[in-house]
Design a protein around this motif. Structure first.
Motif, PDB file in Angstrom:
ATOM      1  N   ARG A 272      41.283  51.486  26.643  1.00 57.65           N
ATOM      2  CA  ARG A 272      39.913  51.784  27.067  1.00 57.65           C
ATOM      3  C   ARG A 272      39.514  50.913  28.259  1.00 57.65           C
ATOM      4  O   ARG A 272      39.052  51.419  29.288  1.00 57.65           O
ATOM      5  N   ASP A 273      39.668  49.601  28.133  1.00 55.62           N
ATOM      6  CA  ASP A 273      39.282  48.691  29.201  1.00 55.62           C
ATOM      7  C   ASP A 273      40.070  48.996  30.474  1.00 55.62           C
ATOM      8  O   ASP A 273      39.533  48.971  31.590  1.00 55.62           O
ATOM      9  N   ALA A 274      41.367  49.277  30.283  1.00 56.54           N
ATOM     10  CA  ALA A 274      42.218  49.545  31.438  1.00 56.54           C
ATOM     11  C   ALA A 274      41.791  50.817  32.155  1.00 56.54           C
ATOM     12  O   ALA A 274      41.845  50.890  33.387  1.00 56.54           O
ATOM     13  N   ALA A 275      41.362  51.836  31.415  1.00 60.14           N
ATOM     14  CA  ALA A 275      40.925  53.082  32.055  1.00 60.14           C
ATOM     15  C   ALA A 275      39.702  52.845  32.926  1.00 60.14           C
ATOM     16  O   ALA A 275      39.595  53.379  34.041  1.00 60.14           O
ATOM     17  N   PHE A 276      38.755  52.032  32.450  1.00 60.97           N
ATOM     18  CA  PHE A 276      37.583  51.717  33.258  1.00 60.97           C
ATOM     19  C   PHE A 276      37.963  50.829  34.448  1.00 60.97           C
ATOM     20  O   PHE A 276      37.411  50.978  35.547  1.00 60.97           O
ATOM     21  N   THR A 277      38.874  49.884  34.234  1.00 60.76           N
ATOM     22  CA  THR A 277      39.330  49.052  35.344  1.00 60.76           C
ATOM     23  C   THR A 277      40.006  49.903  36.400  1.00 60.76           C
ATOM     24  O   THR A 277      39.855  49.677  37.614  1.00 60.76           O
ATOM     25  N   LEU A 278      40.744  50.899  35.942  1.00 63.66           N
ATOM     26  CA  LEU A 278      41.400  51.833  36.850  1.00 63.66           C
ATOM     27  C   LEU A 278      40.379  52.490  37.772  1.00 63.66           C
ATOM     28  O   LEU A 278      40.606  52.641  38.987  1.00 63.66           O
ATOM     29  N   LEU A 279      39.236  52.875  37.227  1.00 57.70           N
ATOM     30  CA  LEU A 279      38.185  53.482  38.026  1.00 57.70           C
ATOM     31  C   LEU A 279      37.717  52.533  39.110  1.00 57.70           C
ATOM     32  O   LEU A 279      37.557  52.918  40.279  1.00 57.70           O
ATOM     33  N   ALA A 280      37.505  51.247  38.754  1.00 53.38           N
ATOM     34  CA  ALA A 280      37.044  50.264  39.738  1.00 53.38           C
ATOM     35  C   ALA A 280      38.061  50.076  40.847  1.00 53.38           C
ATOM     36  O   ALA A 280      37.703  49.979  42.032  1.00 53.38           O
ATOM     37  N   LEU A 281      39.339  50.030  40.506  1.00 51.40           N
ATOM     38  CA  LEU A 281      40.383  49.816  41.510  1.00 51.40           C
ATOM     39  C   LEU A 281      40.569  51.047  42.389  1.00 51.40           C
ATOM     40  O   LEU A 281      40.644  50.944  43.620  1.00 51.40           O
ATOM     41  N   LEU A 282      40.645  52.220  41.766  1.00 51.86           N
ATOM     42  CA  LEU A 282      40.845  53.440  42.548  1.00 51.86           C
ATOM     43  C   LEU A 282      39.683  53.700  43.498  1.00 51.86           C
ATOM     44  O   LEU A 282      39.877  54.127  44.646  1.00 51.86           O
ATOM     45  N   SER A 283      38.490  53.436  43.042  1.00 55.90           N
ATOM     46  CA  SER A 283      37.312  53.730  43.857  1.00 55.90           C
ATOM     47  C   SER A 283      37.177  52.792  45.039  1.00 55.90           C
ATOM     48  O   SER A 283      36.350  53.025  45.928  1.00 55.90           O
ATOM     49  N   THR A 284      37.968  51.716  45.067  1.00 50.02           N
ATOM     50  CA  THR A 284      37.933  50.776  46.192  1.00 50.02           C
ATOM     51  C   THR A 284      39.265  50.729  46.936  1.00 50.02           C
ATOM     52  O   THR A 284      39.535  49.784  47.668  1.00 50.02           O
ATOM     53  N   GLY A 285      40.098  51.732  46.721  1.00 47.25           N
ATOM     54  CA  GLY A 285      41.289  51.889  47.535  1.00 47.25           C
ATOM     55  C   GLY A 285      42.570  51.283  47.015  1.00 47.25           C
ATOM     56  O   GLY A 285      43.595  51.323  47.709  1.00 47.25           O
ATOM     57  N   HIS A 286      42.569  50.741  45.796  1.00 46.30           N
ATOM     58  CA  HIS A 286      43.753  50.045  45.284  1.00 46.30           C
ATOM     59  C   HIS A 286      44.583  50.984  44.408  1.00 46.30           C
ATOM     60  O   HIS A 286      44.544  50.943  43.181  1.00 46.30           O
ATOM     61  N   ARG A 287      45.382  51.792  45.057  1.00 47.28           N
ATOM     62  CA  ARG A 287      46.178  52.801  44.376  1.00 47.28           C
ATOM     63  C   ARG A 287      47.442  52.231  43.742  1.00 47.28           C
ATOM     64  O   ARG A 287      47.932  52.769  42.746  1.00 47.28           O
TER      65      ARG A 287
END
Length: 611
Positions: A272-287
């Motif tokens: 769960r935490d990782a999925a939300f962290t994924l959103l933060a990273l993807l939305s700022t360009g960290h693919r």
């Protein structure tokens, strides 16, 4: 004297971290990995459980401290009657072994400085054999002090002499303006050759270059850029480079109530935490991090979909047995100190949905997947299809009775929706008509049983009078539009009933006897960030911005946040730094800045759908 949780700064090498106090003491360090046993554990006890302090002789807390630019290189300074000293702490990107580098620099005057290292292994339980004769480890090198116990070994090299007294390694020296004294602490297995210590100055240059290059990849043009980039650096520090896992926090057993028993081990990867962290990273360009996490997820969850765990070890292991460390007195007497996490064995149905949503986010951001990846997702959905209406422990891992939690059902709906989008938008194969019927069945069930029409609010679980801050996510995943009266009513109810001095609790522990635990907890920071987003979405921008500014003000002087905040004492509580809290900074700043775009929310669609 015990430091407050917010008195600690963070350094790390993307495989482990260290916490550095305002007094110059490193009181938490797990080696070789973030979820390994600690060799410096004074954070949960005292100096006898392992610490390493470098500071001017007789000095207390520092005059000031800061990160050097947008990096994870920490500078701590003391201004004393004798002069001005700076200590630079860092962990360079890992080579053969983990290294911790400390550089003492004279800025002005001439200042006596002391270094005192008390190494311990197994969370302070094991006192090592400390010797200035490293030949016992199979090398003739001189000048390195070694601490050995069982399979573990630490080696301290420095440009000043050491003195060994029992199990303590100390140095006393003076620095004048322009002087630089370097210490390098390295870990290795005791049966391997002693590694060559890294060059401290080269390590500093390499670490600065690494972080500057990484931050340079950030794509964020909104407001609060400094806060967003600092939180992204913190989130990056919690990633585990060998596998792509993302730790929920850097510590274990920092209490949710000072002196209480709500002390948990958060050094693992929650889906769960990782999925939300994924959103933060993807939305700022960290693919790259998103791709690495997806590969970790696919390896970790492979197998029987019925055996999906809510969390895994950073290497993907499933067994995380919970135990207590009775020799540690705990942070400010908060016991028990726990390692492992018994919640790993709980049933939390929302993680099936969050896993499917996370994989959908990587897809919508252009990260290609193969047939095996889609087959795994179909397997997860097949299991969810037959179990979405089971009772479970919910996302807050309550240790009371299992219930039909509303958030769990909503996330099941979101998981099904993610799979339907895979077919509709990307041409993947699947029984879309059956999935659409399933999605509608879940939706009808939640609207029928999870909504209290009398109070115009969704409830924590079916038949409950209690509320839950996770209800704020109902529109966030697209279940209902923000304009729906049931959503607006839920936002109002959650803010009214779960607020403690303007910040949100996760839920009220006295409601419906849902918790099953003694003691109370502080306000949960991610929930308040969710409220920021919700207030903005329903048009209450002034309130939203005011709350966000207040939350930013709760960060410590280095921009770090723990899990919770005690509004009565004005203290941070819980494990630190907490990924959930920092992704809240990133996602709320992005939403308030009006940044939109496909794949930037948990729906894989633009923010705040209206239908």
């Amino acid at each position: 004297m015990t430091l407050r949780i917010e008195d600690y700064g963070l350094i790390g090498d993307l495989q482990t971290v260290a916490l550095v106090g305002r007094d110059g003491s490193i009181d938490w360090l797990c080696l070789p990995d973030i979820d390994s046993p600690a060799c410096l554990a004074a954070l949960l006890g005292d100096d006898s459980h392992g610490s390493w302090r470098i500071a001017p002789a007789g000095a207390g807390t520092c005059t000031r401290r800061r990160y050097r630019g947008e990096t994870l290189v920490l500078e701590t300074e003391w201004e004393t009657p004798d002069g001005h000293v700076r200590v630079t702490d860092l962990m360079p990107p890992r080579g053969r072994t983990p290294d911790l580098v400390r550089i003492v620099e004279g800025v002005s005057g001439r200042v006596p400085v002391e270094s005192t290292l008390r190494p311990r292994f197994d969370y302070g339980a094991v006192v090592p054999w400390v010797t200035e004769s490293p030949s016992i480890l199979g090398t003739e090198r001189s000048g390195t002090v070694c601490a050995v116990a069982g399979p573990d070994a630490l080696n301290l090299a420095a440009t000043v002499p050491h003195a060994v007294s029992g199990e303590t390694i100390s140095s006393r020296f003076e620095v004048a303006a322009g002087d630089r004294v370097a210490f390098v602490l390295s870990y290795h297995r005791s049966y391997d050759p002693v590694p060559e210590p890294v060059d401290a100055e080269d390590a500093l240059a390499d670490t600065l270059e690494f972080w500057q290059e990484w931050v340079g990849k950030t794509r964020y043009e909104g407001r609060w850029g400094d806060a967003v980039r600092r939180s992204l650096i913190t989130l990056k520090s919690l990633t585990y480079a060998p596998t792509g896992a993302i730790a929920a926090a850097a510590t274990t057993s920092l209490p949710e109530q000072i002196g209480g028993t709500r002390n948990w081990d958060y050094r693992y990867c929650w889906l769960r935490d990782a999925a939300f962290t994924l959103l933060a990273l993807l939305s700022t360009g960290h693919r790259d991090e998103a791709k690495a996490w997806r590969e970790w997820l696919l390896r970790s969850v492979a197998g029987d979909p019925a055996d999906l765990r809510i969390m895994y070890g950073l290497d993907g292991r499933r067994r995380l047995p919970e135990g207590t460390l009775d020799w540690l007195p705990g942070y400010e007497g908060s016991t028990p100190v726990r390692v492992g996490n018994g919640a790993a064995d709980q049933l939390q149905l929302d993680v099936w949905g969050e896993s499917l949503v996370g994989l959908s986010l990587t897809r919508s951001n252009g990260i290609a997947e193969d047939d095996d990846t889609w087959r795994l997702q179909r397997s997860l959905l097949d299991h969810l299809e037959g179990h979405w209406d089971d009772v479970d422990n919910g996302l807050w891992e309550v240790r009371g009775p299992q219930r039909p939690f509303v958030h769990s059902r909503v996330m099941a709906w979101a998981g099904v929706s993610a799979m339907i989008r895979g077919v509709e938008r990307y041409g993947l194969d699947g029984p879309i008509d059956r999935w659409r019927m399933l999605r509608e069945s879940i939706r009808t069930d939640v609207l029928t049983h999870g909504y209290d029409a009398e109070r115009n609010t969704f409830t924590q679980f079916y038949g409950s009078r209690g509320l839950d801050a996770s209800l704020l996510l109902i529109p966030r995943v697209g279940f209902l539009p923000w304009s729906d009266h049931r959503v607006v009513g839920t936002v109002d109810a959650v803010q009214r009933e779960l607020s403690r001095d303007g910040l949100l609790l996760r839920y009220r522990q006295d409601a419906d006897d849902v918790d099953g635990l003694e003691g109370r907890e502080g306000t949960f920071l991610i929930c308040s960030f969710w409220l920021v987003d919700a207030l903005h979405a329903i048009g209450r921008d002034a309130e939203s911005h005011a709350l966000f500014d207040r939350l930013l003000g709760l960060r410590n002087d280095l921009g770090l946040l723990s899990e919770e905040y005690d509004v009565t004492s004005g203290r941070q509580l819980g494990n630190v730094p907490q990924a959930f809290s920092h992704l809240g900074v990133v996602n709320s700043a992005r939403i308030l800045s009006g940044i939109r775009g496909a794949g930037t929310d948990m729906t894989g669609m633009p923010e705040h759908p209206t239908a």
